[in-house]
Design a protein around this motif. Sequence first.
Motif, PDB file in Angstrom:
ATOM      1  N   ARG A 212     -13.733  11.944   9.064  1.00  0.00           N
ATOM      2  CA  ARG A 212     -15.139  12.153   8.534  1.00  0.00           C
ATOM      3  C   ARG A 212     -14.730  12.717   6.722  1.00  0.00           C
ATOM      4  NH1 ARG A 212     -15.923  14.263  13.693  1.00  0.00           N
ATOM      5  NH2 ARG A 212     -16.318  16.229  12.902  1.00  0.00           N
ATOM      6  N   HIS A 213     -13.633  13.236   6.466  1.00  0.00           N
ATOM      7  CA  HIS A 213     -13.479  13.959   5.593  1.00  0.00           C
ATOM      8  C   HIS A 213     -11.951  13.540   4.785  1.00  0.00           C
ATOM      9  CE1 HIS A 213     -16.885  16.418   6.207  1.00  0.00           C
ATOM     10  NE2 HIS A 213     -16.198  16.567   7.378  1.00  0.00           N
ATOM     11  N   PRO A 214     -11.762  12.387   4.589  1.00  0.00           N
ATOM     12  CA  PRO A 214     -10.259  11.670   3.756  1.00  0.00           C
ATOM     13  C   PRO A 214     -10.258  12.283   2.779  1.00  0.00           C
ATOM     14  CG  PRO A 214     -12.225   9.980   3.708  1.00  0.00           C
ATOM     15  CD  PRO A 214     -12.706  10.996   4.607  1.00  0.00           C
ATOM     16  N   ASN A 215     -11.071  12.427   1.826  1.00  0.00           N
ATOM     17  CA  ASN A 215     -10.907  13.204   0.428  1.00  0.00           C
ATOM     18  C   ASN A 215     -10.227  14.553   0.754  1.00  0.00           C
ATOM     19  OD1 ASN A 215     -13.318  14.020   1.459  1.00  0.00           O
ATOM     20  ND2 ASN A 215     -14.049  14.609  -0.464  1.00  0.00           N
ATOM     21  N   TYR A 216     -10.747  15.433   1.571  1.00  0.00           N
ATOM     22  CA  TYR A 216     -10.004  16.765   1.711  1.00  0.00           C
ATOM     23  C   TYR A 216      -8.511  16.439   2.313  1.00  0.00           C
ATOM     24  CZ  TYR A 216     -14.566  18.509   0.518  1.00  0.00           C
ATOM     25  OH  TYR A 216     -15.792  18.766  -0.272  1.00  0.00           O
ATOM     26  N   LYS A 284     -12.295  14.439  12.411  1.00  0.00           N
ATOM     27  CA  LYS A 284     -12.673  15.383  11.296  1.00  0.00           C
ATOM     28  C   LYS A 284     -11.911  15.516  10.251  1.00  0.00           C
ATOM     29  CE  LYS A 284     -14.606  19.600  12.356  1.00  0.00           C
ATOM     30  NZ  LYS A 284     -14.554  20.932  12.469  1.00  0.00           N
ATOM     31  N   LEU A 285     -10.485  15.540  10.293  1.00  0.00           N
ATOM     32  CA  LEU A 285      -9.548  15.546   8.919  1.00  0.00           C
ATOM     33  C   LEU A 285      -8.691  14.529   9.357  1.00  0.00           C
ATOM     34  CD1 LEU A 285      -9.197  17.166   6.412  1.00  0.00           C
ATOM     35  CD2 LEU A 285      -7.464  18.558   7.680  1.00  0.00           C
ATOM     36  N   ILE A 286      -7.771  14.615   9.722  1.00  0.00           N
ATOM     37  CA  ILE A 286      -6.542  13.667   9.963  1.00  0.00           C
ATOM     38  C   ILE A 286      -6.924  12.208  10.395  1.00  0.00           C
ATOM     39  CG2 ILE A 286      -4.430  13.187  10.724  1.00  0.00           C
ATOM     40  CD1 ILE A 286      -3.921  16.252  11.487  1.00  0.00           C
ATOM     41  N   PRO A 287      -6.681  11.301   9.366  1.00  0.00           N
ATOM     42  CA  PRO A 287      -7.283   9.835   9.597  1.00  0.00           C
ATOM     43  C   PRO A 287      -6.792   9.466  11.036  1.00  0.00           C
ATOM     44  CG  PRO A 287      -6.935  10.162   7.382  1.00  0.00           C
ATOM     45  CD  PRO A 287      -6.344  11.321   8.016  1.00  0.00           C
ATOM     46  N   LYS A 288      -7.317   8.485  11.475  1.00  0.00           N
ATOM     47  CA  LYS A 288      -6.572   7.745  12.833  1.00  0.00           C
ATOM     48  C   LYS A 288      -6.046   6.587  12.354  1.00  0.00           C
ATOM     49  CE  LYS A 288     -10.975   5.548  14.125  1.00  0.00           C
ATOM     50  NZ  LYS A 288     -12.178   5.527  14.942  1.00  0.00           N
TER      51      LYS A 288
END
Length: 291
Positions: A212-216, A284-288
Amino acid sequence: MKHLTNLTIAAGVFIFTKLYADAISFNSIELSGVNLVSHLLVMCFVIQWIAYIPAFLLKTEKFYDLTGSLTYIGAVLFALYATGSFQNLQLGNLIVGIAIIVWAVRLGSFLFMRIRKDKKDGRFDSIKTSFSQFFMTWTLQGMWVFICSSAAFVALANPAGILINSVFIAGLVIFVVGFAVEVIADNQKTVFRSIPENKDQFINEGLWARSRHPNYFGEITLWAGITVMCISVFEGMNFLAVFSPIFSYLLLVYVSGVRMLEYRGHKKWGHLDEYKNYKKNTPKLIPKIFS
């Protein structure tokens, strides 16, 4: 009373960052009897405080992110110059410095062009009208720049310079991966928003279908890479500078980035089943890695 509270927080932020700088500056070279890390600390804050004056008078936040990026660039260039990295061709120093500068130029220009297009940043609507709260916000950016860069500052200030070894190469790979993820994610979102049919829709494609937040995630990763590149020259209290990527994670996830965007997203799309499913099935953060 609010003004006093804001100014007290600003003073506390500076004092905390100064204590942190003093702790990590072990074995730093000195300029005019003051260690280089302390010079860089002062530089990071003074640039913010100078930029705050016209920003408050004009009640604008348009140059906030750009000033942050210019601070990264100015501080790194000063560190490279002060250590003679250009003259002596200290390759490790130059690679780390260039990596940070390239990141800062790319992100700073991206954010500046975005705010020029959007005309404003909604986060600052109530902040920029209060001299103390706006000052506190600029002071917080000084802390952000210094602590995020602290691992690099410590390594650049080391008399021996940054070593190029297998650990350095691993860190460089981590940096490149993080930088690529951040750039791709930002570009995908820009393209998505440029399509009229997507107005007021949330993005759930490309990297945004995996996080949901790959840029961060990319930004936190690239600072971890910078820290790994620098860690081989750390001694004693220098190791406290591994706080750099931890600080980026805490700030982006729990303070400014992810937390605020999750709140806005819930307010805007929380009633939609599609958004509920997106949140349920997308980290939320770490991409699957696998769909």
